[in-house]
Every structure is written in structure tokens, then in C-alpha cells.
Motif scaffolding. Structure first.
Motif, mmCIF file in Angstrom:
data_model
loop_
_atom_site.group_PDB
_atom_site.id
_atom_site.type_symbol
_atom_site.label_atom_id
_atom_site.label_comp_id
_atom_site.label_asym_id
_atom_site.label_seq_id
_atom_site.Cartn_x
_atom_site.Cartn_y
_atom_site.Cartn_z
ATOM 1 N N PRO A 1 -2.154 9.613 3.991
ATOM 2 C CA PRO A 1 -1.318 8.608 3.023
ATOM 3 C C PRO A 1 -0.934 7.337 3.782
ATOM 4 C CG PRO A 1 -0.627 10.595 2.530
ATOM 5 C CD PRO A 1 -1.610 10.813 3.410
ATOM 6 N N TRP A 2 -0.255 7.833 5.069
ATOM 7 C CA TRP A 2 0.195 6.710 5.832
ATOM 8 C C TRP A 2 -0.659 5.608 6.423
ATOM 9 C CZ3 TRP A 2 -0.860 11.554 7.352
ATOM 10 C CH2 TRP A 2 -1.874 11.900 8.280
ATOM 11 N N LYS A 3 -1.870 5.926 6.242
ATOM 12 C CA LYS A 3 -2.956 4.999 6.545
ATOM 13 C C LYS A 3 -3.082 3.817 5.419
ATOM 14 C CE LYS A 3 -5.882 7.486 9.841
ATOM 15 N NZ LYS A 3 -7.046 8.060 10.106
ATOM 16 N N ALA A 4 -2.864 4.362 4.038
ATOM 17 C CA ALA A 4 -3.008 3.412 2.960
ATOM 18 C C ALA A 4 -1.696 2.626 2.799
ATOM 19 C CB ALA A 4 -3.276 4.237 1.758
ATOM 20 N N LEU A 5 -0.556 3.235 3.308
ATOM 21 C CA LEU A 5 0.793 2.500 2.851
ATOM 22 C C LEU A 5 0.972 1.184 3.387
ATOM 23 C CD1 LEU A 5 3.270 5.296 3.673
ATOM 24 C CD2 LEU A 5 2.598 4.363 1.432
ATOM 25 N N PRO A 6 0.520 0.517 4.485
ATOM 26 C CA PRO A 6 0.404 -0.836 4.923
ATOM 27 C C PRO A 6 -0.062 -1.622 3.876
ATOM 28 C CG PRO A 6 -0.238 0.645 6.799
ATOM 29 C CD PRO A 6 -0.335 1.271 5.426
ATOM 30 N N HIS A 7 -1.152 -1.322 2.981
ATOM 31 C CA HIS A 7 -1.815 -2.087 2.081
ATOM 32 C C HIS A 7 -1.103 -2.272 0.660
ATOM 33 C CE1 HIS A 7 -5.660 -2.286 4.082
ATOM 34 N NE2 HIS A 7 -5.507 -1.092 4.557
ATOM 35 N N LEU A 8 0.235 -1.458 0.688
ATOM 36 C CA LEU A 8 0.860 -1.510 -0.418
ATOM 37 C C LEU A 8 2.229 -2.493 -0.049
ATOM 38 C CD1 LEU A 8 0.598 2.154 -1.343
ATOM 39 C CD2 LEU A 8 -0.094 0.374 -2.651
ATOM 40 N N SER A 9 2.322 -2.799 0.805
ATOM 41 C CA SER A 9 3.526 -3.941 1.238
ATOM 42 C C SER A 9 3.504 -5.061 0.461
ATOM 43 C CB SER A 9 3.453 -4.411 2.696
ATOM 44 O OG SER A 9 3.476 -3.137 3.467
ATOM 45 N N ARG A 10 4.807 -5.693 0.373
ATOM 46 C CA ARG A 10 4.861 -6.640 -0.507
ATOM 47 C C ARG A 10 4.566 -8.124 0.580
ATOM 48 N NH1 ARG A 10 6.740 -5.648 -5.172
ATOM 49 N NH2 ARG A 10 8.219 -3.953 -5.424
ATOM 50 N N ARG A 11 4.555 -8.020 1.724
ATOM 51 C CA ARG A 11 4.097 -9.143 2.600
ATOM 52 C C ARG A 11 3.461 -8.439 3.783
ATOM 53 N NH1 ARG A 11 7.296 -7.865 6.043
ATOM 54 N NH2 ARG A 11 9.304 -7.034 5.601
ATOM 55 N N LYS A 12 2.728 -9.233 4.386
ATOM 56 C CA LYS A 12 1.843 -8.698 5.660
ATOM 57 C C LYS A 12 3.081 -7.997 6.513
ATOM 58 C CE LYS A 12 -1.744 -9.029 8.947
ATOM 59 N NZ LYS A 12 -2.767 -9.949 9.288
ATOM 60 N N PRO A 13 2.633 -6.560 7.046
ATOM 61 C CA PRO A 13 3.513 -5.951 7.759
ATOM 62 C C PRO A 13 3.557 -6.763 9.226
ATOM 63 C CG PRO A 13 2.275 -4.315 6.657
ATOM 64 C CD PRO A 13 1.779 -5.686 6.248
ATOM 65 N N THR A 14 4.683 -6.636 9.911
ATOM 66 C CA THR A 14 4.577 -7.431 11.310
ATOM 67 C C THR A 14 4.637 -6.357 12.281
ATOM 68 O OG1 THR A 14 7.184 -7.034 11.300
ATOM 69 C CG2 THR A 14 6.373 -9.000 10.060
ATOM 70 N N PRO A 15 4.438 -6.965 13.450
ATOM 71 C CA PRO A 15 4.161 -5.965 14.941
ATOM 72 C C PRO A 15 5.533 -5.446 14.870
ATOM 73 C CG PRO A 15 3.379 -8.046 15.155
ATOM 74 C CD PRO A 15 3.837 -8.416 13.770
ATOM 75 N N SER B 1 2.610 -0.545 14.540
ATOM 76 C CA SER B 1 1.864 -0.670 16.047
ATOM 77 C C SER B 1 0.317 -1.447 15.576
ATOM 78 C CB SER B 1 1.422 0.672 16.585
ATOM 79 O OG SER B 1 0.333 1.286 15.556
ATOM 80 N N THR B 2 -0.190 -2.100 16.775
ATOM 81 C CA THR B 2 -1.331 -2.842 16.846
ATOM 82 C C THR B 2 -2.362 -1.982 16.189
ATOM 83 O OG1 THR B 2 -0.633 -3.249 19.184
ATOM 84 C CG2 THR B 2 -2.683 -4.238 18.453
ATOM 85 N N GLY B 3 -2.673 -0.669 16.441
ATOM 86 C CA GLY B 3 -3.669 0.023 15.896
ATOM 87 C C GLY B 3 -3.462 0.347 14.346
ATOM 88 N N GLU B 4 -2.278 0.445 13.839
ATOM 89 C CA GLU B 4 -1.998 0.338 12.528
ATOM 90 C C GLU B 4 -2.063 -0.937 11.646
ATOM 91 O OE1 GLU B 4 1.624 3.817 12.397
ATOM 92 O OE2 GLU B 4 2.136 1.848 12.925
ATOM 93 N N LEU B 5 -1.827 -1.886 12.435
ATOM 94 C CA LEU B 5 -2.164 -3.350 11.917
ATOM 95 C C LEU B 5 -3.576 -3.848 11.849
ATOM 96 C CD1 LEU B 5 0.609 -5.141 13.668
ATOM 97 C CD2 LEU B 5 0.635 -5.019 11.144
ATOM 98 N N ASP B 6 -4.361 -3.104 12.660
ATOM 99 C CA ASP B 6 -5.817 -3.452 12.834
ATOM 100 C C ASP B 6 -6.473 -3.417 11.433
ATOM 101 O OD1 ASP B 6 -5.777 -3.812 15.487
ATOM 102 O OD2 ASP B 6 -6.864 -2.282 15.980
ATOM 103 N N THR B 7 -6.252 -2.620 10.313
ATOM 104 C CA THR B 7 -6.993 -2.477 9.302
ATOM 105 C C THR B 7 -6.553 -3.652 8.259
ATOM 106 O OG1 THR B 7 -5.290 -1.030 8.297
ATOM 107 C CG2 THR B 7 -7.280 -0.021 9.337
#
Ligand code: SAM
Length: 469
Positions: free
Chosen positions: A251-265, A269-275
Motif C-alpha cells: 500500500p505504501w507504493k500507492a500512497l503518494p498518488h493520494l496526496s493533495r499536492r505533489k509530494p516533495t523530496p 526519497s527519489t525512488g519513491e518520487l519516481d512513479t
């Protein structure tokens, strides 16, 4: 067309609609009821549910009040002077009533005549019964978990839920009912919605078909998608969801897409932001901006939980809490006397055959008992009829509840010193935990993401307060 039988089954069974045939405690079979016109050669009893308790032509199941008990048929099609045609594709074994109804078959007259007589109950589809009878394509979420999850993520009529992955659709059906707002009449116009995502092609196709067959298209919107990679927008638009349920391996790999604004560095991490292949200005959140979002993730291992919570914290999710639903069912039964059943087959696990044998023995004992005491009258005139029911498929009444046959008899302090006591009322009351209870034990992580709070809103709120002036 019309409303889903899961949302409004109406008072009676209908043709071309899903019904659930309750054969026994452990066997509930989904079936799409067909009228005579939908059967082979127009024979009224063309589509038949075959069970070990007898055969049930669909014609005997139609236009019945939900919950009706239906007796097995002995159908004499031979008297028509025409031989019944079998489904040529599978020598009489093929289902002729569509997907999801594996037990309906075209059957021979001979089959019907030799079948043991019993009965089934015909039940309306509900998410709970569907969960116990659906074709399993994956592990599923069971009722004790999903009822709690839907409550905690605040799924209510009119709300929008994001769900991934769809899997076998157990959670999907429960959430569709939770958000359905009861009006207007056709589910297509309903406001509440389930946005479901599944990346396995085969499961996605099966889910689509099921949603269509169950007339849930207006409520459930399924997308074929790898949500780790491509997130939760639907046709590029935000579903505006308030509730999220993730039953995914990571589930942690899907969470960044559920943010209200684009997550920041600083958050990922870079890897997590890659998607996240959108720019900050082009970012669209799948969540409704002016509402707090409620999420639940469902993971069997604690390692998955810690990774999920780590990312949740970094992305601003709050009130993070982990829960495990430990559900137990206590079975209370009376230990039977005079039965030579092996210990493993006593109580709730008795098979229909055991029960039949047992009831026969008990009747014999009762007969001898009455004869010995010179009893001539039978206190229960309709007992024989009831006992027929017992000897069919409903062993649970005869061994589980212990309350179906009391009929004015009493058991004094667990002894059978009263003449009116039926032999099967004697015996010690015992209780144990049901070992067969199905729950997919997982850890549930709950969290909330506060609504968006802009500077303008801050100012407006500030000005509303007298002290701010
Ligand atoms: N909750 C479902 C139910 O009650 O029937 C069961 C879900 S099943 C355990 C998990 C599903 O997630 C599988 O069908 C799998 O194909 C799907 N899945 C796994 N990774 C995915 C991804 N990245 N995107 C979308 N679906 C995914």
C-alpha cells in the motif's frame, strides 16, 4: 435493466436476476434464475439446480417470496412423450444459466426422479451472503473486517470510495451498498460511487462482468490499472473521493498518488518520487479537497504495516492507528445422548446422513419409551412432518440450536426425569468456538488526511472570529 438486486431485491424472486440458493449451512450457491423462455427447447424445467438434496428446476424457484423454502422436484417429463434434450456441449453438465451460477444444469428426467428429496431456501443477494458464496479469485475481505472498515472510513450513502485492488469483489459489493443513496430508482444516477482498481487482466474482466450481471455499473466504476505506477485518476479526472481502502501487497507504493499536492523530496526519497510523473502544477489529487479523507489499508504482515505507516507519516496522514479484528463465534449445543457417532462428527459437524440415522434412532427410543409408560397420545401431532425437515438438509436445526423442538417440554436441571422430556432434549449443554469461521486476519491501518487549508481559508476563518478583527 433496473436496480441491482443487492440494493433492492424487491419482495419476490424474479427471472434473469441473481438469487442465492441456501442448500445447507456450508453451501450457498449463486444462481441466475431463468424463466421457461430462457431454457433449452422451452421446457419449463430446463434449467435446474442439482444438489445432493434433490433437484430444483428454476420454474419452481420463480416468483417466490424471498426466504421461501422450496421442496425438491420429482418431475415427470417422460409423460409428455418427448425425450428431454441434453446440453450437447457437456453431456448435461454444462451450466446453462450464465456466469457465476455453477450449479444450474440441464438435467435428465432420470436424474430428477432418483434425486433424494430435500429442500433449499431461496435468498436475496446481500454482500454478506455473496462474500460466503462468491467465486474466489483471490483472498477476500470478510464481513467482520469490512463492516468495521466501512464504519471507520465513514462510508455513507452518497460518498465516494476508492478501492484497490478489486480482487474477487467481496469488499466492492459491501462498499457499493454502503454508498448507495437509495434514490433515484436506477442505480445509474446514484451519487455514491465506488472507484475500483485492479491490475490483473483476468480478474479485471471477471469483475466487469460481475458488476454488469449484478447491475452495479452505475455505482461501481472499475478501472484496469497498476495503481502503484498510475494512481487513481479516472479518465484524467479526480474521483473526488472521501474514503479509501487499499487491499494491496504494498500500500505504501500507492500512497503518494493520494496526496493533495505533489509530494516533495523532503517527504519522499527519489525512488519513491519516481512513479509520480506529473508536474507540481499539473498535479490532480483523487481526493475531495474540502473534506477530510479517511483511509484503511489491509495487510497480513506487520512489516507491511510499518512501511505503510512510515510513508503515511511523511505524507501528512494523521491519527494513524492499527487494529486487528479478532472475530469468534461461540456455538452452544446440547451433547446428544444415544448416538454412536465418532467424537469428531458430533455437534455442528454432523453430516445429513448422521443426523438422519440419529433421528431414526431417537424415534425408536421414543417409541419404546412411550410404550413402556403406556403413553398413547402424541404430544406433537406434526412432529413427523417436522422430522422430515430435520432429516433433509437442515442438520443445523437438529444439532446446533437445540431450541427448535422444545414444544412445551422442559428439562429439569439437565436430567430427563420428566415423562414429557424428549430423549434428544437430554444431555449437557456445551459450547465451543466455531473453528470454521472465515475471516482473513489482517492488520487494518486507519488514518485521516485533513482537508486542504489554503491561506485564503485561513484568513476567512480568522475574520469570522470577533477576536480576529
Ligand atoms: N479486497 C478484495 C476482495 O475483498 O475481494 C481482494 C483483494 S486481493 C487480496 C488483492 C488484489 O490487488 C489482487 O487482485 C491483485 O491483482 C490486486 N493488485 C495487486 N497489486 C496491484 C496494483 N499495483 N494495482 C492494482 N491492483 C493490484
Amino acid at each position: 435493466a433496473g436496480i441491482s438486486p443487492f440494493l433492492d431485491p424487491g419482495p419476490r424472486t424474479r427471472p434473469n436476476s441473481l438469487a442465492l440458493a441456501h442448500v445447507s449451512r456450508d453451501s450457498i450457491q449463486p444462481v441466475y434464475l431463468q424463466d421457461a423462455s430462457g431454457t433449452v427447447d422451452g421446457y419449463a424445467e430446463g434449467a435446474v439446480i442439482n444438489t445432493r438434496f434433490g433437484s430444483f428446476p428454476h420454474s419452481t424457484l420463480l416468483d417466490k417470496p424471498w426466504g421461501s423454502q422450496i421442496r425438491a422436484s420429482i418431475v415427470d417429463t417422460g409423460s409428455r412423450g418427448r425425450k428431454r434434450k441434453l446440453d450437447s456441449s457437456a453431456d448435461g453438465e454444462a451450466s446453462n444459466n450464465g456466469a457465476g451460477s455453477p450449479t444450474s444444469e440441464v438435467t435428465t428426467t432420470k436424474d430428477l426422479r432418483t434425486a433424494p428429496s430435500g429442500f433449499i431456501h431461496i435468498l436475496p443477494p446481500t454482500p454478506e451472503i455473496w462474500t460466503t458464496s462468491l467465486p474466489h479469485r483471490t483472498q477476500v475481505v470478510y464481513t467482520p473486517d469490512y463492516s468495521y472498515i466501512l464504519h471507520r472510513i465513514r462510508a455513507r450513502p452518497g460518498m465516494k470510495i476508492i478501492e484497490a485492488g478489486a480482487g474477487s469483489g467481496s469488499f466492492t459489493h459491501a462498499s457499493a451498498r454502503a454508498v448507495y443513496n437509495g434514490s433515484p430508482k436506477h442505480a445509474h444516477d446514484a451519487k455514491g460511487k465506488v472507484f475500483s482498481f485492479e491490475f490483473n487482466q483476468d480478474r479485471y474482466q471477471k469483475m466487469r462482468k460481475e458488476i454488469e450481471d449484478h447491475r452495479l455499473e452505475g455505482i461501481v466504476d472499475i478501472t484496469h490499472r497498476d495503481v502503484y505506477k498510475d494512481g487513481f485518476l479516472v479518465h484524467g479526472e479526480s474521483p473526488e473521493a472521501e474514503c479509501v481502502f487499499l487491499d494491496l501487497p504494498a500500500p505504501w507504493k500507492a500512497l503518494p498518488h493520494l496526496s493533495r499536492r505533489k509530494p516533495t523530496p523532503s517527504e519522499l526519497s527519489t525512488g519513491e518520487l519516481d512513479t509520480l510523473n506529473t508536474t507540481e502544477s499539473g498535479w490532480k489529487s483523487p481526493l475531495r479537497a474540502d473534506r477530510t479523507a479517511h483511509i484503511c489499508t489491509f495487510s497480513p504482515c506487520i512489516e507491511q504495516v510499518t512501511k505503510t505507516i512510515d510513508v503515511m507519516r511523511r505524507l501528512g496522514w494523521m491519527e494513524i492507528e492499527m487494529v486487528e479484528v479478532a472475530h469468534r463465534r461461540i456455538i452452544v449445543s446440547r451433547e446428544r445422548v444415544g448416538l454412536n457417532l465418532p467424537p469428531g462428527e458430533r455437534g455442528m459437524n454432523q453430516t445429513a446422513a448422521n443426523v438422519e440415522e440419529a433421528v431414526g434412532k431417537l424415534k425408536e427410543i421414543e417409541g419404546r419409551f412411550k410404550k413402556f409408560h403406556g403413553q398413547t397420545h402424541d404430544a406433537d401431532a406434526n412432529m413427523d412432518e417436522d422430522d422430515d425437515d430435520e432429516t433433509a438438509n437442515h442438520n443445523k436445526h437438529s444439532n446446533g440450536n437445540g431450541n427448535g423442538k422444545s414444544k412445551g417440554t422442559s428439562l429439569k436441571n439437565g436430567t430427563d426425569d420428566s415423562l414429557s422430556v424428549k430423549p434428544w432434549m437430554a444431555g449437557r449443554l456445551a459450547h465451543r468456538t466455531d473453528p470454521e469461521l472465515k475471516t482473513h486476519t489482517s492488520y487494518l491501518v486507519f488514518a485521516v488526511l485533513p482537508q486542504e487549508w489554503t491561506e485564503a481559508q485561513e484568513m476567512a476563518a480568522f475574520e469570522m472570529w470577533p477576536c480576529g478583527k
